[in-house]
Design an enzyme around this catalytic site. Sequence first.
Site, mmCIF file in Angstrom:
data_model
loop_
_atom_site.group_PDB
_atom_site.id
_atom_site.type_symbol
_atom_site.label_atom_id
_atom_site.label_comp_id
_atom_site.label_asym_id
_atom_site.label_seq_id
_atom_site.Cartn_x
_atom_site.Cartn_y
_atom_site.Cartn_z
ATOM 1 N N ASP A 46 0.616 -1.364 0.025
ATOM 2 C CA ASP A 46 -0.214 -0.318 0.303
ATOM 3 C C ASP A 46 1.008 1.244 0.251
ATOM 4 O OD1 ASP A 46 0.558 1.154 3.098
ATOM 5 O OD2 ASP A 46 -1.049 -0.167 2.918
ATOM 6 N N LYS A 68 -4.211 3.208 -1.179
ATOM 7 C CA LYS A 68 -5.589 3.855 -1.433
ATOM 8 C C LYS A 68 -5.320 4.921 -0.665
ATOM 9 C CE LYS A 68 -9.081 1.277 -0.816
ATOM 10 N NZ LYS A 68 -10.508 1.461 -1.564
ATOM 11 N N MET A 183 -5.972 8.535 9.931
ATOM 12 C CA MET A 183 -7.300 9.858 9.394
ATOM 13 C C MET A 183 -7.611 10.642 9.604
ATOM 14 S SD MET A 183 -7.414 5.639 7.132
ATOM 15 C CE MET A 183 -7.558 5.329 8.874
#
Length: 279
Positions: A46, A68, A183
């Site tokens: 990732d 992502k 996040m």
Amino acid sequence: MDDLFAGLPALEKGSVWLVGAGPGDPGLLTLHAANALRQADVIVHDALVNEDCLKLARPGAVLEFAGKRGGKPSPKQRDISLRLVELARAGNRVLRLKGGDPFVFGRGGEEALTLVEHQVPFRIVPGITAGIGGLAYAGIPVTHREVNHAVTFLTGHDSSGLVPDRINWQGIASGSPVIVMYMAMKHIGAITGNLIAAGRSPEEPVAFVCNAATPDQAVLETTLSRAEADVAAAGLEPPAIVVVGEVVRLRAALDWMGALNGRKLAADPFANRILRNPA
């Protein structure tokens, strides 16, 4: 070097290992992670995996990017999971390498369930999550017995990209002295507003640790009421880990990376402050 890996399991053909790479510094890889890197035929990684970690891959290994990032074109999670199945069924030794820990806001559980659905053998290799390791590189412990006996980890957005509506802000605000958020930068204004509305002090310390445990690490210390404006003024960008609570003040004493660059550390980071543990 081979003695270092003696007795560790083999990554078998047709199987998948879901492995945590830690928050950035390749020195934080586990032996199991390094062992997987030296065996894998295909490494599906990732966006948060440090490129220096990938340099440990065996010669000839195929690297596939499956990152992502919020707000940017990204592969769908179901497609990533099915790609792991496809690669394993082709007889490859597959390493799914994720930043941090695959089971801490890393979608590792979703990918493992897909492997089970398709009867693909797999192994889980935990990693050091950024909410612990990344903060340690900033000199901020997630627990300190004079401050907190509980800590909450939460994500700043759900699969829709919005602040999760199932978070009990009142319960977290009143019951968790330290809050660690993944996040969360995109919605930090809404999040800090929720916490203040639920009773947290507008002057409570907050820290943003961007690009944790890498040479590009940047740390911003602020407060709940000033967090949104200060992040914008500093021009900071994700990835970032955010921590709320009195443990942020310990950075004045425990910023070991800063000390390597000449920062003088404080012996009493709380400066005789009266600490009140809301939990």
